[in-house]
Design a protein around this motif. Structure first.
Motif, mmCIF file in Angstrom:
data_model
loop_
_atom_site.group_PDB
_atom_site.id
_atom_site.type_symbol
_atom_site.label_atom_id
_atom_site.label_comp_id
_atom_site.label_asym_id
_atom_site.label_seq_id
_atom_site.Cartn_x
_atom_site.Cartn_y
_atom_site.Cartn_z
ATOM 1 N N GLN A 2 41.429 80.485 42.587
ATOM 2 C CA GLN A 2 41.451 81.888 42.727
ATOM 3 C C GLN A 2 40.703 82.682 41.553
ATOM 4 O O GLN A 2 41.056 82.308 40.461
ATOM 5 N N ALA A 3 39.740 83.650 41.919
ATOM 6 C CA ALA A 3 39.237 84.139 40.773
ATOM 7 C C ALA A 3 39.732 85.866 40.736
ATOM 8 O O ALA A 3 39.700 86.486 41.745
ATOM 9 N N SER A 4 39.841 86.323 39.418
ATOM 10 C CA SER A 4 40.416 87.421 39.607
ATOM 11 C C SER A 4 39.524 88.779 39.697
ATOM 12 O O SER A 4 40.003 89.717 40.018
ATOM 13 N N HIS A 5 38.394 88.349 39.431
ATOM 14 C CA HIS A 5 37.178 89.362 39.440
ATOM 15 C C HIS A 5 36.329 89.128 40.387
ATOM 16 O O HIS A 5 35.086 89.147 40.064
ATOM 17 N N TRP A 6 36.618 88.783 41.672
ATOM 18 C CA TRP A 6 35.637 88.275 42.711
ATOM 19 C C TRP A 6 34.487 89.223 42.955
ATOM 20 O O TRP A 6 33.460 88.828 42.868
ATOM 21 N N ALA A 7 35.136 90.470 43.249
ATOM 22 C CA ALA A 7 33.883 91.418 43.674
ATOM 23 C C ALA A 7 33.093 91.915 42.781
ATOM 24 O O ALA A 7 31.895 91.976 42.773
ATOM 25 N N TRP A 8 33.739 91.858 41.528
ATOM 26 C CA TRP A 8 32.640 92.307 40.295
ATOM 27 C C TRP A 8 31.744 91.151 40.000
ATOM 28 O O TRP A 8 30.529 91.491 39.543
ATOM 29 N N THR A 9 32.259 89.841 40.224
ATOM 30 C CA THR A 9 31.432 88.662 40.085
ATOM 31 C C THR A 9 30.128 88.675 41.074
ATOM 32 O O THR A 9 28.898 88.584 40.601
ATOM 33 N N TRP A 10 30.199 89.005 42.387
ATOM 34 C CA TRP A 10 29.253 89.230 43.245
ATOM 35 C C TRP A 10 28.298 90.307 43.339
ATOM 36 O O TRP A 10 27.199 90.245 43.389
ATOM 37 N N THR A 11 28.998 91.395 42.760
ATOM 38 C CA THR A 11 28.319 92.651 42.593
ATOM 39 C C THR A 11 27.358 92.390 41.304
ATOM 40 O O THR A 11 26.179 92.882 41.439
ATOM 41 N N GLY A 12 27.798 91.765 40.256
ATOM 42 C CA GLY A 12 26.917 91.610 39.102
ATOM 43 C C GLY A 12 25.751 90.751 39.384
ATOM 44 O O GLY A 12 24.838 91.145 38.973
ATOM 45 N N LEU A 13 26.155 89.593 40.099
ATOM 46 C CA LEU A 13 24.906 88.816 40.428
ATOM 47 C C LEU A 13 23.675 89.438 41.308
ATOM 48 O O LEU A 13 22.610 89.563 41.088
ATOM 49 N N ASP A 14 24.319 89.858 42.384
ATOM 50 C CA ASP A 14 23.148 90.901 43.368
ATOM 51 C C ASP A 14 22.719 92.153 42.451
ATOM 52 O O ASP A 14 21.538 92.099 42.614
#
Length: 159
Positions: A67-79
């Motif tokens: 489980q990742a705590s910052h899932w949305a930030w991770t994908w937003t950062g990559l994109d």
């Protein structure tokens, strides 16, 4: 066996303060590379080989799910990084700047990573199917286009 690539010229600095790059065949250039570059090549090669046992450890030792705590930030950062890479490449190309090959190569790598992680982290079913469709019809073709662009815009002697 000598391939076509080994006959391509390589730029090598003639020495400190000379300001004159030498154009040598790859075979000759390898022996005239500065000591620091030869050492860097050795260190990078050893580190790449040393990662093989680490990869086996990761594959066998990591849990199947997390489980990742910052899932949305991770994908937003990559994109966001991909968008920035595409934008920078487009702007550099429009200006005729040879550094577009660098941003294009980096963007290609980011798109490949995005396709891989989208597919590997997608839930089974429609999420996975959408991730594969996005990879096949968007991310991978764009990554290939960026890679081709990077190689075609890379500065070469005599060009």
């Amino acid at each position: 066996m000598t391939g076509v690539h080994s006959l391509r010229p390589v730029r090598v600095d003639a020495g400190p303060g000379s300001g004159v790059p030498l154009i040598l065949p790859k075979a000759a250039a390898a022996s005239t590379l500065p000591l620091l570059l030869r050492r860097a090549a050795t260190v990078l090669t050893v580190l790449g080989m040393a990662m093989i046992p680490w990869l086996v450890f990761l594959h066998t030792g990591l849990p199947a799910t997390a489980q990742a705590s910052h899932w949305a930030w991770t994908w937003t950062g990559l994109d966001s990084s991909e968008a920035l890479g595409l934008l920078a490449t487009g702007l550099l190309l429009r200006r005729g700047d040879c550094r577009a090959c660098l941003t294009s190569a980096a963007t290609s790598a980011l798109l490949l990573v995005d396709a891989w992680f989208d597919a590997m982290t997608a839930a089974p079913g429609s999420d996975f199917e959408l991730a594969v469709l996005m990879a096949v019809f968007a991310e991978l073709p764009l990554a290939m286009a960026c890679a081709v662009l990077a190689t075609r815009t890379f500065p070469r002697p005599g060009r």
